[in-house]
Write an enzyme that holds these catalytic residues in place. Structure first.
Site, mmCIF file in Angstrom:
data_model
loop_
_atom_site.group_PDB
_atom_site.id
_atom_site.type_symbol
_atom_site.label_atom_id
_atom_site.label_comp_id
_atom_site.label_asym_id
_atom_site.label_seq_id
_atom_site.Cartn_x
_atom_site.Cartn_y
_atom_site.Cartn_z
ATOM 1 N N LYS A 63 0.843 -1.202 0.000
ATOM 2 C CA LYS A 63 0.000 0.000 0.000
ATOM 3 C C LYS A 63 0.880 1.255 0.000
ATOM 4 C CE LYS A 63 -3.788 -2.385 2.334
ATOM 5 N NZ LYS A 63 -4.523 -2.659 3.583
ATOM 6 N N GLN A 107 -4.126 -1.418 9.873
ATOM 7 C CA GLN A 107 -4.187 -2.734 9.229
ATOM 8 C C GLN A 107 -4.848 -3.747 10.175
ATOM 9 O OE1 GLN A 107 -3.430 -3.309 6.059
ATOM 10 N NE2 GLN A 107 -3.905 -5.490 6.171
ATOM 11 N N ASP A 132 -10.271 3.524 4.714
ATOM 12 C CA ASP A 132 -10.792 2.173 4.481
ATOM 13 C C ASP A 132 -12.310 2.129 4.337
ATOM 14 O OD1 ASP A 132 -8.915 0.053 4.337
ATOM 15 O OD2 ASP A 132 -8.419 0.313 6.452
#
Ligand code: GUN
Length: 297
Positions: A63, A107, A132
């Site tokens: 990412k 994460q 997200d």
């Protein structure tokens, strides 16, 4: 009954996530270059990794690398597994107040034995910095059809479906899996596109029969090759979100690829299908968190 195209003579066409993702990343790089040159703030993404799970380390590294290629600034926190709930919350709140951080990603999963409350951590990010799309406010906005960041994998699934050029309105979508990060949000996004949506899960009585009704199948359960090729309705579009490691090595999806490709009109490969789209959409969400919605497709 909906009309469905028959399978092509050579089987399904490949729904190529690598190509789609690359196009999107190229477009984002151009947007960022032009926007920053015009005086907009450079978009910034903060990534937070707790513990040393090797898969999570790889995901976060990928990412961050993608951000660098597109011109998004990255901020990274590598925290020990025992940082604890309060310590983690303090770090997340500090990032949230940082004016150059437009998007924050913690994460998941958090370490199993650290006593973490994932929901509390996700809710500590401002909804506007939620790269997200996992914040309860943003999941609520999705539910209500209001604008807001959408979860990256479901957004990637929708982008791939749009690339097929297939009509979605009025057709039947079957989602296998009901997770908060894929199954539930993708079901809502398919519904937003006027599909008739069935959500299947581990307690579904006759999965084969449900799958057989799908014009569009989205498999997101994390069980290797659970969905048999023979269940697929001829002409269906098959999107496989699963990425499962085979004991003998290599990756497989949630769908039996070869057999499904005999019947589908379009099918995503694993790897190289939905996976690359998730990162592209994370970057898009970050740029949009900084600047507002982008006009590109
Ligand atoms: N773990 C697996 N997928 C994801 C994702 O899309 N975002 C975050 N933050 N963690 C994940």
């Amino acid at each position: 009954m909906n009309p469905t195209p028959g399978p092509t003579a050579s089987g399904a066409r490949l729904l190529d996530g690598r190509a789609a993702s690359q196009e999107l990343l190229d477009a984002l790089r151009r947007e960022v270059e032009v926007g920053v040159a015009a005086g907009r703030p450079r978009p910034g993404l903060a990534t937070v990794l707790v513990g040393e799970d090797p898969a999570s380390q790889v995901y976060v590294r990928n990412k961050r690398r993608a951000c660098e290629k597109v011109g998004i600034r990255t901020f990274h926190l590598d925290l020990p597994a025992d940082v604890g709930q309060e310590g983690l919350l303090r770090h997340v709140r500090d990032l949230d107040e940082h004016p150059e951080v437009h998007g924050i990603l913690v994460q998941l999963p958090l370490p199993k034995d650290g006593g973490y409350d994932e929901n509390e951590v996700l809710a500590a990010i401002s909804p506007e910095k939620d790269a997200d799309g996992f914040h309860p406010v943003n999941q609520g906005r999705l539910m209500l059809g209001q604008p807001g960041p959408r979860p990256c994998t479901p957004r990637g699934v929708m982008h791939l479906l749009d690339r097929t050029g297939e009509e979605l309105t009025g057709r039947h979508a079957v989602v296998v899996g009901r997770s908060n990060i894929v199954g539930k949000p993708v079901a809502l996004m398919l519904l937003e596109r006027h599909m008739t949506v069935t959500v299947c899960h581990s307690r579904t009585r006759d999965l084969a029969a449900e799958v057989g009704r799908a014009d569009v199948l989205v498999a997101a359960v994390g069980v290797p090759e659970l969905v048999k090729g023979a269940w697929i309705r001829p002409g269906a579009v098959v999107v496989d979100v699963g990425i499962n490691r085979r004991p003998e090595g290599g990756l497989v999806g949630d769908v039996e690829f070869d057999a499904a490709a005999e019947r589908a009109s379009w099918i995503t490969p694993v790897p190289g299908g939905v996976g690359p789209m998730t990162i592209a959409m994370l970057l898009r969400n970050t740029v949009e968190a900084a600047w507002g919605p982008l006009a590109m497709p």
